[in-house]
Motif scaffolding. Sequence first.
Motif, short mmCIF file in Angstrom:
data_model
loop_
_atom_site.label_atom_id
_atom_site.label_comp_id
_atom_site.label_asym_id
_atom_site.label_seq_id
_atom_site.Cartn_x
_atom_site.Cartn_y
_atom_site.Cartn_z
N PHE B 36 -15.63 -4.91 -17.94
CA PHE B 36 -15.37 -3.65 -18.65
C PHE B 36 -16.68 -2.92 -18.92
O PHE B 36 -17.69 -3.54 -19.29
CB PHE B 36 -14.66 -3.96 -19.97
N SER B 37 -16.65 -1.60 -18.75
CA SER B 37 -17.82 -0.82 -19.19
C SER B 37 -17.31 0.36 -20.02
O SER B 37 -16.22 0.89 -19.74
CB SER B 37 -18.61 -0.34 -17.98
N PRO B 38 -18.04 0.77 -21.03
CA PRO B 38 -17.57 1.87 -21.90
C PRO B 38 -17.31 3.16 -21.13
O PRO B 38 -16.56 4.01 -21.60
CB PRO B 38 -18.73 2.07 -22.88
N TYR B 39 -17.88 3.27 -19.94
CA TYR B 39 -17.68 4.46 -19.12
C TYR B 39 -16.19 4.62 -18.77
O TYR B 39 -15.69 5.74 -18.68
CB TYR B 39 -18.54 4.35 -17.85
N ILE B 40 -15.49 3.50 -18.58
CA ILE B 40 -14.05 3.57 -18.24
C ILE B 40 -13.28 4.22 -19.40
O ILE B 40 -12.40 5.05 -19.19
CB ILE B 40 -13.48 2.17 -17.93
N ILE B 44 -10.94 7.47 -19.44
CA ILE B 44 -9.55 7.46 -19.91
C ILE B 44 -9.32 8.60 -20.90
O ILE B 44 -8.29 9.27 -20.86
CB ILE B 44 -9.22 6.09 -20.56
N ASN B 45 -10.28 8.82 -21.78
CA ASN B 45 -10.13 9.87 -22.78
C ASN B 45 -10.03 11.26 -22.15
O ASN B 45 -9.37 12.14 -22.70
CB ASN B 45 -11.32 9.83 -23.75
N ASN B 46 -10.66 11.40 -20.99
CA ASN B 46 -10.68 12.72 -20.36
C ASN B 46 -9.50 12.98 -19.42
O ASN B 46 -9.36 14.07 -18.89
CB ASN B 46 -11.99 12.92 -19.57
N VAL B 47 -8.71 11.95 -19.22
CA VAL B 47 -7.61 12.08 -18.25
C VAL B 47 -6.27 12.19 -18.98
O VAL B 47 -6.09 11.59 -20.04
CB VAL B 47 -7.62 10.85 -17.30
N ALA B 48 -5.36 12.97 -18.40
CA ALA B 48 -4.03 13.13 -19.02
C ALA B 48 -3.22 11.84 -18.91
O ALA B 48 -3.44 11.03 -17.99
CB ALA B 48 -3.30 14.26 -18.33
N ASP B 49 -2.29 11.69 -19.84
CA ASP B 49 -1.44 10.49 -19.89
C ASP B 49 -0.67 10.29 -18.58
O ASP B 49 -0.51 9.17 -18.11
CB ASP B 49 -0.45 10.66 -21.05
N SER B 57 -2.85 7.30 -8.66
CA SER B 57 -4.23 7.79 -8.81
C SER B 57 -5.22 6.62 -8.80
O SER B 57 -4.91 5.54 -9.31
CB SER B 57 -4.37 8.60 -10.11
N PRO B 58 -6.44 6.84 -8.22
CA PRO B 58 -7.40 5.73 -8.10
C PRO B 58 -7.78 5.12 -9.45
O PRO B 58 -7.92 3.90 -9.57
CB PRO B 58 -8.61 6.37 -7.45
N LEU B 59 -7.90 5.97 -10.48
CA LEU B 59 -8.28 5.46 -11.81
C LEU B 59 -7.16 4.56 -12.36
O LEU B 59 -7.41 3.46 -12.87
CB LEU B 59 -8.56 6.62 -12.77
N ALA B 60 -5.91 5.05 -12.22
CA ALA B 60 -4.77 4.26 -12.72
C ALA B 60 -4.68 2.94 -11.98
O ALA B 60 -4.39 1.90 -12.58
CB ALA B 60 -3.49 5.05 -12.56
N LYS B 61 -4.97 2.97 -10.68
CA LYS B 61 -4.92 1.75 -9.88
C LYS B 61 -5.91 0.72 -10.42
O LYS B 61 -5.60 -0.45 -10.60
CB LYS B 61 -5.27 2.07 -8.42
#
Lengths: 431, 224
Positions: B36-40, B44-49, B57-61
């Motif tokens: 885990f890194s705080p960057y994730i 997450i905070n910047n992305v819609a639910d 989406s690659p992030l959700a994956k």
Amino acid sequence: MPSTLEKIRILGANSRYDICASTASSRTDKYPRLFGKSNDWIGATSSGGICHSYTPDGRCVSLFKTLYTNKCIYSCKYCYSSICKHKLSFTPEEYARTFMKLYSMNVVEGVFISSGVCGSADAVTEEMLEAVRLLRFKYHFQGYIHFKCLPGLSQYLLKEAISLSDRISINSEASNKEFLAEIAEQKDFTNDIILRQRWLKSLREKYNEKTIKELKDLEQDNYGKLSFQEKMIKERRKNGYKAFRWDGAPILNGGQTTQFVLGAVESETDWDLLNRIDWQYRKVDIRRAYFSAFIPIEGTPLGHKKPAPLEREHRLYQTDWLLRIYNYNLNDLKDIVDETGNLPNGDPKIHIARVYFKEHGPLDPNHSTYQELLRIPGIGPISAKRIVNLRAKKITFKSRSDLKSVGVVLKRADPFLKINGHNQTTLNNFI
Amino acid sequence: MKTRNSNNIEPLRVAGRYKGYSKEELKRNLPRHCKFSPYILKQINNVADVTLRNSGSPLAKKINRMMKEVFSEAYRAKQFTRTEINNRGVLYGVVLLKHDVIDLVLRYFHERWPKCIVCLYNEHSRKTSLINEKGFIKEIKVPLIEVVEMVSEKHPIMPYFDDIQFSGKDIFETLYKSQFIKKRENPHYFKQMIPDHCYKLPGMRNGTEKRFLNNNRKLDEYIF
């Protein structure tokens, strides 16, 4: 004097054809715990059980599953106990102590207690109940207990078994009187099985109605749940455990189950079994049915017979799932059963869908009801509920990928779906 | 259609979760992951639910994979950790946890044995974690045996636990072997239920199950 290990080896082998699931979550946090929230009680059933091991056939070993005794007056033609030369019995103390050791090792999750009928069913059940009482009140075990009701058991003992266990099962073995007589001639289908199942239903309903009503009254009461629990605990101390009333928790939360031997009677068809299961779901409120494909045991009268294909067991479980979870009607299944009365090879849901959608045509998920969605292969209750809920929020499904994101298995659902007026064609359509 | 369900649950209520995880769940559980890194969390905070819940989406994956790894490790530990209990009510065992899920495993045992002090030694971090009767968790860098001795000294012998002081290994082995039906053997299904990586867990290394692995067959079994 045989050792405990010897008893487990033989009595465990005698019970290996019995089927049970430890993963049944028998109680929820919705109701107060069976014995209150005291730290004295060991074990938990509020969440689904965990399987701690699996045998090489892939079945889980998560209950302490042995017979209490393999001495039996019945001579069922398929049963291993009837030919087993070593006749052994546990003692209640030995049984309870052995289980608690296994539980402390985190290798089992609960108890499955069954037995042969040695003398009378009542005498053996008394001993089995003594073992369960020891577990509950000496070892303070509040975890999962599955109790097997023996044929011919008296009602007063069944009442006590209900108050002590999470689930009770009565083995039907066959779908009707005639078939049962072929494999276990001494058992009376109406009296030993159906009557006991009816007793279980009425006892459970009566008890639970009372406790649920009391709970509701108390929730409206100013004193709340806590005083109710306190009242119950006091009552227990005064009267001892026999008059003990569960602290408001509806009893026998795992319900009653049953088990069938598949293929021991040649003329018994899947349709006969499905008819019986459907009747039991409606009339005696069984929670679920188990199927055990017949495996011939050398030395038994049916030792020469062919084993039942495991595929058949699988198909029946799939169909049972449709009846139980998808609320399909028995008439829906009638269309797919062949002339011999058996289910065809392949997923029964797909077979039913082929018949249904041939008449009705492909469905648009934007306009179909919950029940219609459930008929589409690849859509289960959860994804159907998601679709209906999203539609209620005025979200429409414009493409196949929209459906994929709510959990629909498109591979299976495609031939039966119509999105935006378009149907995904398949190679079969061209041919 | 008839409803056979005896409890009157509203049929259209969503049972279980929507796909994916909520932001709160992610914030709570993603830091458990070893990579885990705080960057994730920032991402997450910047992305819609909706994007998070859409598994395409690659992030959700990435997030779903990480969450799956965390929870499956906790689940496997609950399944395959073998414990011992001494006559003073100390329940102890060894686990191998890469991610920070020891609290989940400790709470699982605490729920089952609320009167006991549970000590679990994590081979990965080489630390021993304890949970007491009140549910407080502590982590110390001391070997398991020493911790168990230290804790046991402060507790009297309890007859309840004294009663179950005998070896259970043979009992389980006998029970396990008695349940196996040779004619139903299904190595593929068995492997699905206990994947190979599970045999690396401390509770399973010398487990009875390992002897039934397909690659452990004796030459005789192939010949006859």
